[in-house]
Write a protein that holds these residues in place. Structure first.
Motif, PDB file in Angstrom:
ATOM      1  N   LEU A  34       0.828  -1.211   0.000  1.00 43.40           N
ATOM      2  CA  LEU A  34       0.000   0.000   0.000  1.00 43.40           C
ATOM      3  C   LEU A  34       0.861   1.260   0.000  1.00 43.40           C
ATOM      4  O   LEU A  34       0.481   2.272  -0.613  1.00 43.40           O
ATOM      5  CB  LEU A  34      -0.925   0.001   1.219  1.00 43.40           C
ATOM      6  N   MET A  35       2.007   1.208   0.648  1.00 43.66           N
ATOM      7  CA  MET A  35       2.913   2.354   0.632  1.00 43.66           C
ATOM      8  C   MET A  35       3.450   2.621  -0.772  1.00 43.66           C
ATOM      9  O   MET A  35       3.627   3.772  -1.171  1.00 43.66           O
ATOM     10  CB  MET A  35       4.071   2.116   1.606  1.00 43.66           C
ATOM     11  N   VAL A  36       3.698   1.556  -1.526  1.00 43.55           N
ATOM     12  CA  VAL A  36       4.179   1.718  -2.903  1.00 43.55           C
ATOM     13  C   VAL A  36       3.084   2.290  -3.791  1.00 43.55           C
ATOM     14  O   VAL A  36       3.352   3.084  -4.706  1.00 43.55           O
ATOM     15  CB  VAL A  36       4.685   0.365  -3.454  1.00 43.55           C
ATOM     16  N   LEU A  37       1.837   1.930  -3.530  1.00 40.56           N
ATOM     17  CA  LEU A  37       0.721   2.443  -4.316  1.00 40.56           C
ATOM     18  C   LEU A  37       0.587   3.962  -4.217  1.00 40.56           C
ATOM     19  O   LEU A  37       0.021   4.597  -5.113  1.00 40.56           O
ATOM     20  CB  LEU A  37      -0.588   1.782  -3.877  1.00 40.56           C
ATOM     21  N   GLY A  38       1.099   4.541  -3.172  1.00 40.22           N
ATOM     22  CA  GLY A  38       1.002   5.984  -3.001  1.00 40.22           C
ATOM     23  C   GLY A  38       2.113   6.769  -3.676  1.00 40.22           C
ATOM     24  O   GLY A  38       2.153   7.993  -3.559  1.00 40.22           O
ATOM     25  N   LEU A  39       3.018   6.082  -4.386  1.00 38.43           N
ATOM     26  CA  LEU A  39       4.152   6.759  -5.024  1.00 38.43           C
ATOM     27  C   LEU A  39       3.848   7.143  -6.468  1.00 38.43           C
ATOM     28  O   LEU A  39       3.023   6.523  -7.130  1.00 38.43           O
ATOM     29  CB  LEU A  39       5.382   5.847  -4.990  1.00 38.43           C
ATOM     30  N   ARG A  40       4.543   8.193  -6.945  1.00 38.54           N
ATOM     31  CA  ARG A  40       4.543   8.557  -8.357  1.00 38.54           C
ATOM     32  C   ARG A  40       5.853   8.072  -8.975  1.00 38.54           C
ATOM     33  O   ARG A  40       6.904   8.158  -8.336  1.00 38.54           O
ATOM     34  CB  ARG A  40       4.405  10.070  -8.546  1.00 38.54           C
ATOM     35  N   PHE A  41       5.783   7.603 -10.216  1.00 44.00           N
ATOM     36  CA  PHE A  41       6.956   7.031 -10.855  1.00 44.00           C
ATOM     37  C   PHE A  41       7.380   7.848 -12.063  1.00 44.00           C
ATOM     38  O   PHE A  41       6.556   8.462 -12.742  1.00 44.00           O
ATOM     39  CB  PHE A  41       6.704   5.573 -11.268  1.00 44.00           C
ATOM     40  N   ASN A  64      13.040  -2.804  -3.046  1.00 44.13           N
ATOM     41  CA  ASN A  64      14.055  -1.763  -3.042  1.00 44.13           C
ATOM     42  C   ASN A  64      14.301  -1.211  -4.437  1.00 44.13           C
ATOM     43  O   ASN A  64      14.473   0.005  -4.623  1.00 44.13           O
ATOM     44  CB  ASN A  64      15.353  -2.306  -2.448  1.00 44.13           C
ATOM     45  N   GLN A  65      14.304  -2.084  -5.449  1.00 42.16           N
ATOM     46  CA  GLN A  65      14.517  -1.644  -6.824  1.00 42.16           C
ATOM     47  C   GLN A  65      13.353  -0.801  -7.327  1.00 42.16           C
ATOM     48  O   GLN A  65      13.543   0.178  -8.055  1.00 42.16           O
ATOM     49  CB  GLN A  65      14.719  -2.862  -7.735  1.00 42.16           C
ATOM     50  N   VAL A  66      12.138  -1.158  -6.941  1.00 43.76           N
ATOM     51  CA  VAL A  66      10.962  -0.393  -7.358  1.00 43.76           C
ATOM     52  C   VAL A  66      10.969   0.986  -6.708  1.00 43.76           C
ATOM     53  O   VAL A  66      10.647   1.997  -7.356  1.00 43.76           O
ATOM     54  CB  VAL A  66       9.667  -1.154  -6.997  1.00 43.76           C
ATOM     55  N   LEU A  67      11.358   1.071  -5.445  1.00 41.11           N
ATOM     56  CA  LEU A  67      11.402   2.364  -4.763  1.00 41.11           C
ATOM     57  C   LEU A  67      12.389   3.318  -5.415  1.00 41.11           C
ATOM     58  O   LEU A  67      12.180   4.542  -5.424  1.00 41.11           O
ATOM     59  CB  LEU A  67      11.768   2.167  -3.287  1.00 41.11           C
ATOM     60  N   GLN A  68      13.467   2.788  -5.975  1.00 35.04           N
ATOM     61  CA  GLN A  68      14.468   3.632  -6.613  1.00 35.04           C
ATOM     62  C   GLN A  68      13.971   4.266  -7.904  1.00 35.04           C
ATOM     63  O   GLN A  68      14.583   5.213  -8.409  1.00 35.04           O
ATOM     64  CB  GLN A  68      15.743   2.834  -6.868  1.00 35.04           C
ATOM     65  N   LEU A  69      12.874   3.759  -8.459  1.00 32.80           N
ATOM     66  CA  LEU A  69      12.304   4.318  -9.682  1.00 32.80           C
ATOM     67  C   LEU A  69      11.295   5.432  -9.410  1.00 32.80           C
ATOM     68  O   LEU A  69      10.833   6.085 -10.343  1.00 32.80           O
ATOM     69  CB  LEU A  69      11.614   3.219 -10.501  1.00 32.80           C
ATOM     70  N   ALA A  70      10.949   5.634  -8.154  1.00 35.98           N
ATOM     71  CA  ALA A  70       9.908   6.602  -7.814  1.00 35.98           C
ATOM     72  C   ALA A  70      10.427   8.029  -7.925  1.00 35.98           C
ATOM     73  O   ALA A  70      11.588   8.320  -7.615  1.00 35.98           O
ATOM     74  CB  ALA A  70       9.385   6.344  -6.412  1.00 35.98           C
ATOM     75  N   CYS A  71       9.530   8.933  -8.396  1.00 35.73           N
ATOM     76  CA  CYS A  71       9.857  10.353  -8.454  1.00 35.73           C
ATOM     77  C   CYS A  71       9.505  11.070  -7.146  1.00 35.73           C
ATOM     78  O   CYS A  71      10.101  12.080  -6.821  1.00 35.73           O
ATOM     79  CB  CYS A  71       9.085  11.014  -9.602  1.00 35.73           C
ATOM     80  N   SER A  72       8.515  10.544  -6.440  1.00 36.07           N
ATOM     81  CA  SER A  72       8.094  11.179  -5.196  1.00 36.07           C
ATOM     82  C   SER A  72       9.012  10.750  -4.049  1.00 36.07           C
ATOM     83  O   SER A  72       9.858   9.858  -4.189  1.00 36.07           O
ATOM     84  CB  SER A  72       6.639  10.818  -4.882  1.00 36.07           C
ATOM     85  N   ASP A  73       8.839  11.384  -2.904  1.00 39.99           N
ATOM     86  CA  ASP A  73       9.682  11.132  -1.741  1.00 39.99           C
ATOM     87  C   ASP A  73       9.420   9.723  -1.195  1.00 39.99           C
ATOM     88  O   ASP A  73       8.279   9.334  -0.958  1.00 39.99           O
ATOM     89  CB  ASP A  73       9.383  12.176  -0.666  1.00 39.99           C
ATOM     90  N   THR A  74      10.505   8.964  -1.009  1.00 39.99           N
ATOM     91  CA  THR A  74      10.380   7.582  -0.535  1.00 39.99           C
ATOM     92  C   THR A  74      10.955   7.408   0.868  1.00 39.99           C
ATOM     93  O   THR A  74      11.242   6.279   1.275  1.00 39.99           O
ATOM     94  CB  THR A  74      11.097   6.614  -1.502  1.00 39.99           C
ATOM     95  N   LEU A  75      11.133   8.515   1.589  1.00 37.71           N
ATOM     96  CA  LEU A  75      11.728   8.430   2.919  1.00 37.71           C
ATOM     97  C   LEU A  75      10.911   7.535   3.842  1.00 37.71           C
ATOM     98  O   LEU A  75      11.453   6.643   4.512  1.00 37.71           O
ATOM     99  CB  LEU A  75      11.863   9.824   3.536  1.00 37.71           C
ATOM    100  N   LEU A  76       9.590   7.740   3.873  1.00 40.61           N
ATOM    101  CA  LEU A  76       8.731   6.934   4.745  1.00 40.61           C
ATOM    102  C   LEU A  76       8.743   5.471   4.313  1.00 40.61           C
ATOM    103  O   LEU A  76       8.749   4.565   5.165  1.00 40.61           O
ATOM    104  CB  LEU A  76       7.308   7.491   4.721  1.00 40.61           C
ATOM    105  N   ASN A  77       8.763   5.237   2.988  1.00 46.89           N
ATOM    106  CA  ASN A  77       8.821   3.862   2.473  1.00 46.89           C
ATOM    107  C   ASN A  77      10.095   3.165   2.933  1.00 46.89           C
ATOM    108  O   ASN A  77      10.064   1.999   3.348  1.00 46.89           O
ATOM    109  CB  ASN A  77       8.758   3.857   0.950  1.00 46.89           C
ATOM    110  N   ASN A  78      11.221   3.882   2.858  1.00 43.45           N
ATOM    111  CA  ASN A  78      12.497   3.286   3.259  1.00 43.45           C
ATOM    112  C   ASN A  78      12.540   3.022   4.763  1.00 43.45           C
ATOM    113  O   ASN A  78      13.073   1.997   5.199  1.00 43.45           O
ATOM    114  CB  ASN A  78      13.646   4.215   2.860  1.00 43.45           C
ATOM    115  N   ILE A  79      11.964   3.937   5.540  1.00 42.11           N
ATOM    116  CA  ILE A  79      11.930   3.728   6.998  1.00 42.11           C
ATOM    117  C   ILE A  79      11.141   2.470   7.331  1.00 42.11           C
ATOM    118  O   ILE A  79      11.582   1.625   8.122  1.00 42.11           O
ATOM    119  CB  ILE A  79      11.321   4.959   7.697  1.00 42.11           C
ATOM    120  N   ILE A  80       9.960   2.339   6.703  1.00 44.68           N
ATOM    121  CA  ILE A  80       9.120   1.167   6.961  1.00 44.68           C
ATOM    122  C   ILE A  80       9.802  -0.103   6.466  1.00 44.68           C
ATOM    123  O   ILE A  80       9.778  -1.141   7.137  1.00 44.68           O
ATOM    124  CB  ILE A  80       7.743   1.341   6.298  1.00 44.68           C
ATOM    125  N   MET A  81      10.449  -0.025   5.295  1.00 47.09           N
ATOM    126  CA  MET A  81      11.105  -1.202   4.727  1.00 47.09           C
ATOM    127  C   MET A  81      12.229  -1.693   5.635  1.00 47.09           C
ATOM    128  O   MET A  81      12.300  -2.888   5.960  1.00 47.09           O
ATOM    129  CB  MET A  81      11.661  -0.869   3.340  1.00 47.09           C
TER     130      MET A  81
END
Length: 328
Positions: free
Chosen positions: A161-168, A182-199
């Motif tokens: 669900l956290m990934v669903l909230g990202l823009r790519f 981790n690879q999918v998060l690196q493609l995001a244009c929006s801020d992934t700080l919260l995603n990385n903390i949770i991950m």
């Protein structure tokens, strides 16, 4: 979902293990063989445990659950990779990528939990043998597996669900053979700080926690084994843990090796290749470890194949083969 430039997208590209066309048939054949061995080997363990009354114990109940999880774990990544190689396509839809990521996280965490539950089972069996059947009753065994499923599902749902909230962004190439978080998060244009903390928090809690529990259980087991006076008793006690300890070492050794090496080298292609160890090779080897190092499984396999050979269908087939041989 909208990427950073405001246009719509509906798919990612999985670059796979190699982009060399000459290697694709070899990779396809190798992974198809490993996948078939994984499914058939783990399915055989499940059938043997469920059909043999001698194996209706907590230890083998957890083993059959581990085999089921291993089948599902491998099935989240390998079939899609085989389809992409066969069709010469790297495409995976956005929905397919999120779905694959969800089930990959689910079964990876569940694998870790089941191994921890199995370590607790061995701890009770060796450190509290007189109370083993009282403590490890069917209700507790079922509850431990159910809790493992619930925690794995909730964690995987949160991550997805956290990934669903990202823009790519427009570059949607994943240098992997599956949608690794981790690879999918690196493609995001929006801020992934919260995603990385949770991950990283989830990885530390749901992977580090079970590993600490396993290490604690085996520290108590080794302490109990050292107190056994006879060498034969020590060997017998340790032999009941040997298969599980081998599987734990293989699973956590490969996982830690992959992520520590990838963090040191920052080479995504070598990381993708190394990921094969814990996503494909480890689930494939687990049935062999338990069948080769466990006398109960060996005897159960002999009884299982003996029943197959004695069933009416097999006897008719063998008679037909003998008659055809005599005619020729």
């Amino acid at each position: 979902m909208e990427p950073g430039n405001g246009t719509q997208f509906s798919e990612f590209l999985l670059l796979g293990l190699s982009q060399t066309l000459e290697l694709q048939p070899l990779i396809f054949g190798l992974f198809l063989s490993m996948y078939l061995v994984t499914v058939s080997g783990n399915l055989l363990i499940i059938l043997v445990v469920s059909s043999d009354s001698h194996l209706h114990t907590p230890m083998y109940f957890f083993l059959s659950n581990l085999s089921l999880v291993d089948i599902c774990f491998t099935s989240t990544t390998v079939p899609k990779m085989l389809v992409n190689i066969q069709t010469q396509s790297r495409v995976i839809t956005y929905a397919g990528c999120i779905t694959q990521m969800y089930f990959y996280i689910l079964f990876a965490v569940l694998d870790s939990f089941i191994l921890t539950v199995m370590a607790y089972d061995r701890f009770v069996a060796i450190c509290h043998p007189l109370h083993y059947m009282v403590i490890m009753n069917p209700r507790l065994c079922g509850l431990l597996v159910l809790l493992s499923w619930i925690m794995s599902v909730l964690n995987s749902l949160l991550e997805s669900l956290m990934v669903l909230g990202l823009r790519f962004c427009s570059d949607l190439e994943i240098p992997h053979f599956f949608c690794e978080l981790n690879q999918v998060l690196q493609l995001a244009c929006s801020d992934t700080l919260l995603n990385n903390i949770i991950m990283y928090f989830s990885a530390g809690l749901l992977a580090g926690g079970p590993l600490a529990g396993i290490l604690y259980s085996y520290s108590k087991i080794l302490s109990s084994i050292r107190r056994i006076s006879s060498s034969q008793g020590k060997y017998k006690a340790f032999s009941t843990c040997a298969s599980h300890l081998s599987v734990v070492s293989l699973f956590y050794g490969t996982v830690l090796g992959v992520y520590l090496s990838s963090a040191a080298t920052q080479n995504v292609h070598s990381s993708a290749t190394a990921s094969v160890m814990y996503t494909v090779v480890t689930p494939m080897l687990n049935p062999f470890i338990y069948s080769l190092r466990n006398n109960d499984i060996k005897r159960a396999l002999q009884r299982f194949f003996g029943r197959l050979m004695n069933c009416p269908g097999m006897q008719v087939s063998s008679l037909r083969v003998r008659s055809l041989t005599q005619i020729n």
